[in-house]
Write an enzyme that holds these catalytic residues in place. Sequence first.
Site, PDB file in Angstrom:
ATOM      1  N   ARG A 104      40.586  -3.531  11.495  1.00  0.00           N
ATOM      2  CA  ARG A 104      41.492  -2.728  12.321  1.00  0.00           C
ATOM      3  C   ARG A 104      40.720  -2.140  13.488  1.00  0.00           C
ATOM      4  O   ARG A 104      39.683  -1.508  13.291  1.00  0.00           O
ATOM      5  CB  ARG A 104      42.071  -1.558  11.511  1.00  0.00           C
ATOM      6  N   THR A 108      43.473   1.493  18.325  1.00  0.00           N
ATOM      7  CA  THR A 108      44.870   1.036  18.341  1.00  0.00           C
ATOM      8  C   THR A 108      45.428   0.851  16.928  1.00  0.00           C
ATOM      9  O   THR A 108      46.633   0.758  16.742  1.00  0.00           O
ATOM     10  CB  THR A 108      44.982  -0.321  19.066  1.00  0.00           C
ATOM     11  N   ASP A 200      38.220   5.029   2.976  1.00  0.00           N
ATOM     12  CA  ASP A 200      38.019   3.682   3.521  1.00  0.00           C
ATOM     13  C   ASP A 200      37.524   2.771   2.407  1.00  0.00           C
ATOM     14  O   ASP A 200      36.378   2.879   1.949  1.00  0.00           O
ATOM     15  CB  ASP A 200      36.996   3.739   4.660  1.00  0.00           C
ATOM     16  N   ASP A 203      34.283   0.581   3.054  1.00  0.00           N
ATOM     17  CA  ASP A 203      33.057   1.387   3.054  1.00  0.00           C
ATOM     18  C   ASP A 203      32.703   1.839   1.645  1.00  0.00           C
ATOM     19  O   ASP A 203      31.527   1.883   1.276  1.00  0.00           O
ATOM     20  CB  ASP A 203      33.224   2.609   3.965  1.00  0.00           C
TER      21      ASP A 203
HETATM   22  C1  PRP Z   1      41.276  -1.867   5.856  1.00  0.00           C
HETATM   23  C2  PRP Z   1      41.921  -2.390   4.585  1.00  0.00           C
HETATM   24  C3  PRP Z   1      43.009  -3.267   5.100  1.00  0.00           C
HETATM   25  C4  PRP Z   1      43.437  -2.549   6.350  1.00  0.00           C
HETATM   26  C5  PRP Z   1      44.696  -1.797   6.037  1.00  0.00           C
HETATM   27  O1  PRP Z   1      40.418  -2.802   6.374  1.00  0.00           O
HETATM   28  O2  PRP Z   1      41.024  -3.042   3.741  1.00  0.00           O
HETATM   29  O3  PRP Z   1      42.586  -4.581   5.401  1.00  0.00           O
HETATM   30  O4  PRP Z   1      42.395  -1.637   6.701  1.00  0.00           O
HETATM   31  O5  PRP Z   1      45.208  -1.226   7.185  1.00  0.00           O
HETATM   32  P1  PRP Z   1      46.562  -1.707   7.873  1.00  0.00           P
HETATM   33  O6  PRP Z   1      47.562  -1.897   6.783  1.00  0.00           O
HETATM   34  O7  PRP Z   1      46.897  -0.548   8.763  1.00  0.00           O
HETATM   35  O8  PRP Z   1      46.279  -2.957   8.640  1.00  0.00           O
HETATM   36  P2  PRP Z   1      39.421  -2.490   7.591  1.00  0.00           P
HETATM   37  O9  PRP Z   1      40.052  -2.879   8.883  1.00  0.00           O
HETATM   38  O10 PRP Z   1      38.926  -1.093   7.507  1.00  0.00           O
HETATM   39  O11 PRP Z   1      38.266  -3.530   7.361  1.00  0.00           O
HETATM   40  P3  PRP Z   1      37.208  -3.633   6.151  1.00  0.00           P
HETATM   41  O12 PRP Z   1      37.943  -4.105   4.923  1.00  0.00           O
HETATM   42  O13 PRP Z   1      36.233  -4.643   6.650  1.00  0.00           O
HETATM   43  O14 PRP Z   1      36.584  -2.280   5.953  1.00  0.00           O
HETATM   44  N1  URA Z   2      42.118   1.252   5.387  1.00  0.00           N
HETATM   45  C1  URA Z   2      41.484   1.884   4.386  1.00  0.00           C
HETATM   46  O1  URA Z   2      40.433   1.426   3.903  1.00  0.00           O
HETATM   47  N2  URA Z   2      42.034   3.031   3.925  1.00  0.00           N
HETATM   48  C2  URA Z   2      43.154   3.555   4.439  1.00  0.00           C
HETATM   49  O2  URA Z   2      43.611   4.606   3.962  1.00  0.00           O
HETATM   50  C3  URA Z   2      43.789   2.866   5.486  1.00  0.00           C
HETATM   51  C4  URA Z   2      43.253   1.718   5.945  1.00  0.00           C
END
Ligand code: PRP
Ligand code: URA
Length: 209
Positions: A104, A108, A200, A203
Amino acid sequence: MSQVHVIDHPMIQHKLTIMRNKETGSKDFRQLLEEISLLMGYEVTRDIPLEEVEIETPICKMTAKRVLGRKLAIVPILRAGMGMVEGLHTLVPVAKVGHIGLYRNEETHEPVVYFCKLPEDIQDRMVIVTDPMLATGGSSCDALSMLKERGCKNIRLMCLVAAPEGVARVQKEHPDVDIFVAAVDDHLNEDAYIVPGLGDAGDRIFGTK
Ligand code: PRP
Ligand code: URA
Protein backbone atom coordinates in the site's frame (compact mmCIF):
# COMPACT_ATOMS: atom_id res chain seq x y z
CA MET A 1 -23.56 -11.49 -3.25
CA SER A 2 -20.57 -13.26 -1.74
CA GLN A 3 -20.86 -14.70 1.74
CA VAL A 4 -18.82 -13.60 4.73
CA HIS A 5 -17.88 -16.53 6.96
CA VAL A 6 -16.74 -15.37 10.39
CA ILE A 7 -14.87 -18.33 11.84
CA ASP A 8 -14.95 -17.43 15.51
CA HIS A 9 -14.24 -20.78 17.14
CA PRO A 10 -13.14 -20.20 20.78
CA MET A 11 -9.59 -21.43 20.05
CA ILE A 12 -9.30 -18.99 17.16
CA GLN A 13 -10.59 -16.09 19.28
CA HIS A 14 -8.12 -17.00 22.03
CA LYS A 15 -5.14 -17.11 19.68
CA LEU A 16 -6.23 -13.90 17.93
CA THR A 17 -6.38 -12.08 21.27
CA ILE A 18 -2.72 -12.96 21.90
CA MET A 19 -1.82 -11.77 18.41
CA ARG A 20 -3.60 -8.44 18.91
CA ASN A 21 -1.66 -7.74 22.12
CA LYS A 22 1.15 -5.31 21.31
CA GLU A 23 3.42 -7.13 23.77
CA THR A 24 3.39 -10.29 21.62
CA GLY A 25 6.66 -10.66 19.71
CA SER A 26 7.30 -11.82 16.12
CA LYS A 27 8.03 -15.46 16.93
CA ASP A 28 4.74 -16.01 18.78
CA PHE A 29 2.83 -13.83 16.30
CA ARG A 30 4.03 -15.99 13.37
CA GLN A 31 3.34 -19.23 15.20
CA LEU A 32 -0.20 -18.18 16.15
CA LEU A 33 -0.97 -17.00 12.62
CA GLU A 34 0.11 -20.39 11.29
CA GLU A 35 -2.05 -22.20 13.87
CA ILE A 36 -5.12 -20.07 13.15
CA SER A 37 -4.63 -20.56 9.40
CA LEU A 38 -4.70 -24.31 9.86
CA LEU A 39 -7.87 -24.09 11.96
CA MET A 40 -9.57 -21.72 9.50
CA GLY A 41 -8.44 -23.99 6.69
CA TYR A 42 -10.98 -26.62 7.78
CA GLU A 43 -13.82 -24.24 6.90
CA VAL A 44 -12.21 -22.71 3.84
CA THR A 45 -11.65 -26.18 2.32
CA ARG A 46 -15.01 -27.59 3.40
CA ASP A 47 -16.11 -28.10 -0.23
CA ILE A 48 -12.73 -29.06 -1.69
CA PRO A 49 -13.20 -31.64 -4.49
CA LEU A 50 -12.94 -35.33 -3.61
CA GLU A 51 -12.28 -38.33 -5.83
CA GLU A 52 -13.19 -41.97 -5.23
CA VAL A 53 -10.43 -44.57 -4.92
CA GLU A 54 -10.50 -48.33 -4.48
CA ILE A 55 -8.55 -49.40 -1.40
CA GLU A 56 -8.35 -52.48 0.77
CA THR A 57 -8.68 -52.22 4.54
CA PRO A 58 -7.44 -55.13 6.69
CA ILE A 59 -11.07 -56.37 6.51
CA CYS A 60 -12.25 -55.88 2.92
CA LYS A 61 -12.12 -53.85 -0.27
CA MET A 62 -13.92 -50.52 -0.30
CA THR A 63 -14.48 -47.40 -2.35
CA ALA A 64 -13.19 -44.46 -0.32
CA LYS A 65 -12.85 -40.71 -0.81
CA ARG A 66 -9.60 -38.85 -1.29
CA VAL A 67 -8.93 -35.11 -1.53
CA LEU A 68 -8.04 -33.84 -4.97
CA GLY A 69 -5.30 -31.67 -3.47
CA ARG A 70 -3.70 -31.16 -6.87
CA LYS A 71 -6.71 -29.01 -7.73
CA LEU A 72 -5.92 -26.39 -5.09
CA ALA A 73 -3.69 -23.33 -5.15
CA ILE A 74 -2.77 -21.04 -2.27
CA VAL A 75 -1.97 -17.47 -3.30
CA PRO A 76 -0.57 -15.24 -0.54
CA ILE A 77 -0.52 -11.48 -1.00
CA LEU A 78 3.06 -10.51 -0.11
CA ARG A 79 4.33 -10.03 2.39
CA ALA A 80 1.88 -10.68 5.21
CA GLY A 81 -0.14 -13.33 3.37
CA MET A 82 2.93 -15.59 3.52
CA GLY A 83 2.23 -16.06 7.22
CA MET A 84 -0.92 -18.04 6.38
CA VAL A 85 0.58 -20.46 3.84
CA GLU A 86 2.23 -23.01 6.16
CA GLY A 87 -0.98 -23.69 8.06
CA LEU A 88 -2.90 -24.36 4.84
CA HIS A 89 -0.03 -26.43 3.45
CA THR A 90 -0.19 -28.63 6.53
CA LEU A 91 -3.79 -29.41 5.57
CA VAL A 92 -3.17 -29.82 1.84
CA PRO A 93 0.54 -30.50 1.29
CA VAL A 94 0.26 -30.93 -2.50
CA ALA A 95 -1.40 -27.56 -3.09
CA LYS A 96 0.66 -25.31 -5.36
CA VAL A 97 1.57 -21.82 -4.22
CA GLY A 98 1.47 -18.63 -6.30
CA HIS A 99 2.63 -15.23 -5.09
CA ILE A 100 1.20 -11.77 -5.66
CA GLY A 101 3.33 -8.88 -4.41
CA LEU A 102 1.39 -5.75 -3.45
CA TYR A 103 2.13 -2.94 -1.04
CA ARG A 104 0.00 0.00 0.00
CA ASN A 105 1.28 3.45 -0.88
CA GLU A 106 1.54 5.07 2.56
CA GLU A 107 -0.04 8.35 1.45
CA THR A 108 -2.74 7.30 -0.99
CA HIS A 109 -3.33 3.84 0.61
CA GLU A 110 -3.65 2.54 -2.97
CA PRO A 111 -2.05 -0.86 -3.67
CA VAL A 112 1.01 -1.07 -5.96
CA VAL A 113 1.81 -4.37 -7.73
CA TYR A 114 5.50 -5.44 -7.71
CA PHE A 115 5.40 -9.21 -8.27
CA CYS A 116 3.18 -11.94 -9.70
CA LYS A 117 4.18 -15.57 -10.17
CA LEU A 118 1.36 -18.12 -10.39
CA PRO A 119 1.13 -21.85 -11.19
CA GLU A 120 0.74 -22.35 -14.97
CA ASP A 121 -2.61 -24.12 -14.58
CA ILE A 122 -3.98 -21.66 -12.01
CA GLN A 123 -7.22 -21.27 -13.98
CA ASP A 124 -8.05 -24.96 -13.39
CA ARG A 125 -7.63 -24.76 -9.62
CA MET A 126 -9.67 -23.67 -6.66
CA VAL A 127 -7.68 -20.70 -5.34
CA ILE A 128 -7.38 -19.56 -1.74
CA VAL A 129 -6.02 -16.01 -1.53
CA THR A 130 -4.44 -15.29 1.85
CA ASP A 131 -3.85 -11.95 3.55
CA PRO A 132 -4.23 -11.40 7.31
CA MET A 133 -5.54 -7.85 6.88
CA LEU A 134 -8.56 -6.73 4.85
CA ALA A 135 -8.52 -2.98 5.47
CA THR A 136 -9.75 -0.75 2.61
CA GLY A 137 -9.95 -3.90 0.48
CA GLY A 138 -7.79 -2.36 -2.26
CA SER A 139 -5.02 -4.99 -2.11
CA SER A 140 -7.41 -7.94 -2.01
CA CYS A 141 -9.58 -6.57 -4.82
CA ASP A 142 -6.55 -6.01 -7.05
CA ALA A 143 -5.22 -9.52 -6.32
CA LEU A 144 -8.63 -11.04 -7.10
CA SER A 145 -8.81 -9.09 -10.38
CA MET A 146 -5.33 -10.32 -11.37
CA LEU A 147 -6.41 -13.91 -10.79
CA LYS A 148 -9.63 -13.44 -12.75
CA GLU A 149 -7.63 -11.93 -15.66
CA ARG A 150 -5.76 -15.26 -15.73
CA GLY A 151 -9.03 -17.17 -15.95
CA CYS A 152 -9.58 -18.22 -12.31
CA LYS A 153 -13.24 -18.87 -11.56
CA ASN A 154 -13.28 -20.52 -8.15
CA ILE A 155 -11.62 -18.14 -5.70
CA ARG A 156 -12.05 -17.57 -2.00
CA LEU A 157 -10.40 -14.97 0.23
CA MET A 158 -9.01 -15.94 3.62
CA CYS A 159 -8.15 -13.12 6.04
CA LEU A 160 -7.60 -12.86 9.76
CA VAL A 161 -9.04 -9.44 10.63
CA ALA A 162 -11.27 -7.33 8.39
CA ALA A 163 -12.72 -3.84 8.51
CA PRO A 164 -16.38 -3.48 7.49
CA GLU A 165 -15.19 -1.12 4.71
CA GLY A 166 -12.95 -3.82 3.20
CA VAL A 167 -15.63 -6.49 3.40
CA ALA A 168 -18.12 -4.19 1.64
CA ARG A 169 -15.64 -3.35 -1.13
CA VAL A 170 -14.78 -6.99 -1.88
CA GLN A 171 -18.47 -7.88 -1.88
CA LYS A 172 -19.20 -5.04 -4.32
CA GLU A 173 -16.27 -5.64 -6.70
CA HIS A 174 -16.11 -9.43 -6.42
CA PRO A 175 -19.59 -10.70 -5.53
CA ASP A 176 -18.57 -14.25 -6.54
CA VAL A 177 -15.75 -14.51 -3.96
CA ASP A 178 -16.57 -15.78 -0.48
CA ILE A 179 -14.65 -14.17 2.38
CA PHE A 180 -13.41 -16.12 5.41
CA VAL A 181 -12.29 -14.10 8.45
CA ALA A 182 -11.66 -14.68 12.14
CA ALA A 183 -13.02 -11.24 13.09
CA VAL A 184 -14.71 -8.19 11.57
CA ASP A 185 -13.49 -5.17 13.56
CA ASP A 186 -15.01 -1.76 14.11
CA HIS A 187 -13.66 0.70 11.53
CA LEU A 188 -10.61 2.12 9.73
CA ASN A 189 -8.66 5.04 11.20
CA GLU A 190 -7.38 8.04 9.21
CA ASP A 191 -4.27 6.05 8.20
CA ALA A 192 -6.51 3.23 6.91
CA TYR A 193 -5.46 0.90 9.73
CA ILE A 194 -8.01 -1.46 11.20
CA VAL A 195 -9.35 -0.45 14.66
CA PRO A 196 -8.76 -2.15 17.05
CA GLY A 197 -6.89 -4.49 14.65
CA LEU A 198 -3.43 -5.76 15.41
CA GLY A 199 -1.20 -3.12 13.84
CA ASP A 200 0.93 -3.74 10.76
CA ALA A 201 0.75 -7.48 10.12
CA GLY A 202 3.78 -7.63 7.78
CA ASP A 203 6.00 -5.77 10.23
CA ARG A 204 4.85 -7.93 13.13
CA ILE A 205 5.43 -11.19 11.21
CA PHE A 206 8.85 -10.25 9.90
CA GLY A 207 10.02 -7.99 12.74
CA THR A 208 10.67 -5.08 10.40
CA LYS A 209 9.63 -2.36 12.86
C1 PRP B 1 -1.06 -4.80 4.29
C2 PRP B 1 -1.84 -6.09 4.43
C3 PRP B 1 -2.69 -6.10 3.21
C4 PRP B 1 -2.98 -4.64 3.01
C5 PRP B 1 -4.37 -4.38 3.51
O1 PRP B 1 0.00 -4.97 3.44
O2 PRP B 1 -1.02 -7.22 4.56
O3 PRP B 1 -2.04 -6.64 2.07
O4 PRP B 1 -2.03 -3.90 3.77
O5 PRP B 1 -4.74 -3.08 3.23
P1 PRP B 1 -5.87 -2.71 2.18
O6 PRP B 1 -7.01 -3.64 2.41
O7 PRP B 1 -6.20 -1.29 2.55
O8 PRP B 1 -5.29 -2.82 0.81
P2 PRP B 1 1.14 -3.86 3.24
O9 PRP B 1 0.81 -2.99 2.08
O10 PRP B 1 1.42 -3.17 4.52
O11 PRP B 1 2.37 -4.73 2.77
P3 PRP B 1 3.20 -5.84 3.58
O12 PRP B 1 2.33 -7.07 3.72
O13 PRP B 1 4.38 -6.08 2.70
O14 PRP B 1 3.59 -5.27 4.92
N1 URA C 1 -2.39 -3.34 6.89
C1 URA C 1 -2.04 -3.83 8.08
O1 URA C 1 -1.04 -4.56 8.21
N2 URA C 1 -2.82 -3.52 9.15
C2 URA C 1 -3.89 -2.72 9.05
O2 URA C 1 -4.57 -2.48 10.06
C3 URA C 1 -4.23 -2.22 7.78
C4 URA C 1 -3.46 -2.54 6.71
